[in-house]
Design a protein around this motif. Structure first.
Motif, mmCIF file in Angstrom:
data_model
loop_
_atom_site.group_PDB
_atom_site.id
_atom_site.type_symbol
_atom_site.label_atom_id
_atom_site.label_comp_id
_atom_site.label_asym_id
_atom_site.label_seq_id
_atom_site.Cartn_x
_atom_site.Cartn_y
_atom_site.Cartn_z
ATOM 1 N N THR A 82 -9.165 -11.677 5.462
ATOM 2 C CA THR A 82 -9.614 -10.918 6.633
ATOM 3 C C THR A 82 -9.895 -11.846 7.804
ATOM 4 N N TRP B 48 -7.507 1.525 3.353
ATOM 5 C CA TRP B 48 -8.477 0.655 2.677
ATOM 6 C C TRP B 48 -9.331 1.487 1.723
ATOM 7 N N LEU C 281 -8.604 -6.688 10.436
ATOM 8 C CA LEU C 281 -7.271 -7.268 10.540
ATOM 9 C C LEU C 281 -7.041 -8.296 9.443
ATOM 10 N N CYS D 218 -2.405 0.417 6.138
ATOM 11 C CA CYS D 218 -3.800 0.122 6.515
ATOM 12 C C CYS D 218 -4.819 0.973 5.753
ATOM 13 N N THR E 18 -11.836 -0.793 11.363
ATOM 14 C CA THR E 18 -10.573 -1.467 11.077
ATOM 15 C C THR E 18 -10.772 -2.977 11.016
ATOM 16 N N GLN F 280 -10.046 1.185 7.453
ATOM 17 C CA GLN F 280 -8.679 0.667 7.551
ATOM 18 C C GLN F 280 -8.683 -0.856 7.446
ATOM 19 N N HIS F 281 -7.678 -1.385 6.761
ATOM 20 C CA HIS F 281 -7.509 -2.836 6.662
ATOM 21 C C HIS F 281 -6.023 -3.134 6.719
ATOM 22 N N GLN F 282 -5.646 -4.034 7.602
ATOM 23 C CA GLN F 282 -4.239 -4.349 7.837
ATOM 24 C C GLN F 282 -3.562 -4.932 6.599
ATOM 25 N N GLN G 110 -0.099 -9.645 3.415
ATOM 26 C CA GLN G 110 -0.055 -8.241 3.054
ATOM 27 C C GLN G 110 -0.156 -8.097 1.539
#
Length: 268
Positions: free
Chosen positions: A89, A19, A152, A17, A150, A10-12, A211
């Motif tokens: 990131t 990824w 952020l 999220c 995860t 997952q990546h914000q 984003q």
């Protein structure tokens, strides 16, 4: 066939999220162990699963793995295809090139799936293409099957440089946020010393999380300096949609406090 372990990336920065822009590659020892044990690594979107088979079932299979080599993990290198993603990131201040994730380091024992906590990598040497290391210990897999990794997204100050190109003459330009959550400083005259383009410049008063698909909520308005007979200032929308930071130029400047700034040009 059963699932030995499941890792969700997952990546914000990405919508929801999810990824998908990363790959897991087993290191040499893990590749040999997977061949010996008949394991396979399969990706489905941003979810990676290790499959195995044994007539005795998953628990007995993992107990066998523990008895054979209790101290060695299944190690996978996290390879990020887009180099620019690291710029967006949030990374620890002491990050030295490889992020570490382990089944021995999770946020809560009862949480399902287990959220892995970012830390130092365990391997002394990592391939140059590796962004991170994920270690799965067979003993941990006896009680937990699913894990999440995860990252952020970085937040930056957004700066709009308003450059006149047509017949319009801005009097008092302002950036407004339809949601009312973000405010921008009053626009000031930009001399163009750095980029050679004269105009106006304004920055957000707080950082905005980057984003991949930012919400289109900022607009450029011009407020006349002269008031109407009712005592109100006339406001005209110049542009209802403004550009957002490009993926390959997420931030190109820094504030006085070294906070990154995303600079965008608007030609009016």
């Amino acid at each position: 066939m059963f699932v030995i372990a499941e890792i969700t990336l997952q990546h914000q920065f990405f919508p929801d999220c999810v990824w998908r822009d990363a790959t897991l590659l087993p290191d040499q020892n893990t590749s040999e162990a997977m061949r010996r044990l008949g394991l396979s690594l399969v990706a489905s979107g941003n979810v990676w699963r290790i499959y195995g088979y044994a007539p005795t079932g998953r628990t007995a299979f993992l107990q066998y793995c523990v008895s054979q080599d209790a101290c060695s993990p299944f190690r996978f290198w996290l390879v990020q295809q887009s180099t620019w993603l690291l710029a967006v990131t949030v990374l620890p201040g002491d990050w030295k090139g490889v992020l570490g994730f382990s089944s021995q380091r999770i946020t809560a024992d009862r949480q399902m799936p287990g959220a892995m906590i970012m830390g130092p990598a365990q391997a002394q040497i990592a391939p140059a293409i590796a962004t991170g290391e994920i270690c799965l210990y067979p003993a941990d897999l006896l009680s937990r099957q699913a894990f999440t990794v995860t990252l952020l997204a970085r937040a930056t100050v957004w700066e709009y440089r308003l450059i006149p190109r047509g017949q319009r003459r801005l009097q008092n330009p302002q950036i407004v946020d339809a949601s009312g959550q973000i405010a921008f400083n009053p626009a000031s005259i930009h001399s163009g010393d750095d980029d050679g383009q004269n105009g106006w410049v304004t920055r957000s008063t707080s950082a905005i999380t980057l984003q991949q698909v930012p919400p289109q909520r900022f607009a450029l308005v011009d407020i006349a300096r002269t008031q109407t007979q009712s005592g109100r200032s006339r406001q005209q929308t110049v542009m209802s949609v403004l550009p957002t930071p490009a993926a390959d130029r997420l931030f190109t400047a820094y504030c006085a406090d070294q906070q990154p700034v995303s600079v965008m040009y608007v030609y009016v």
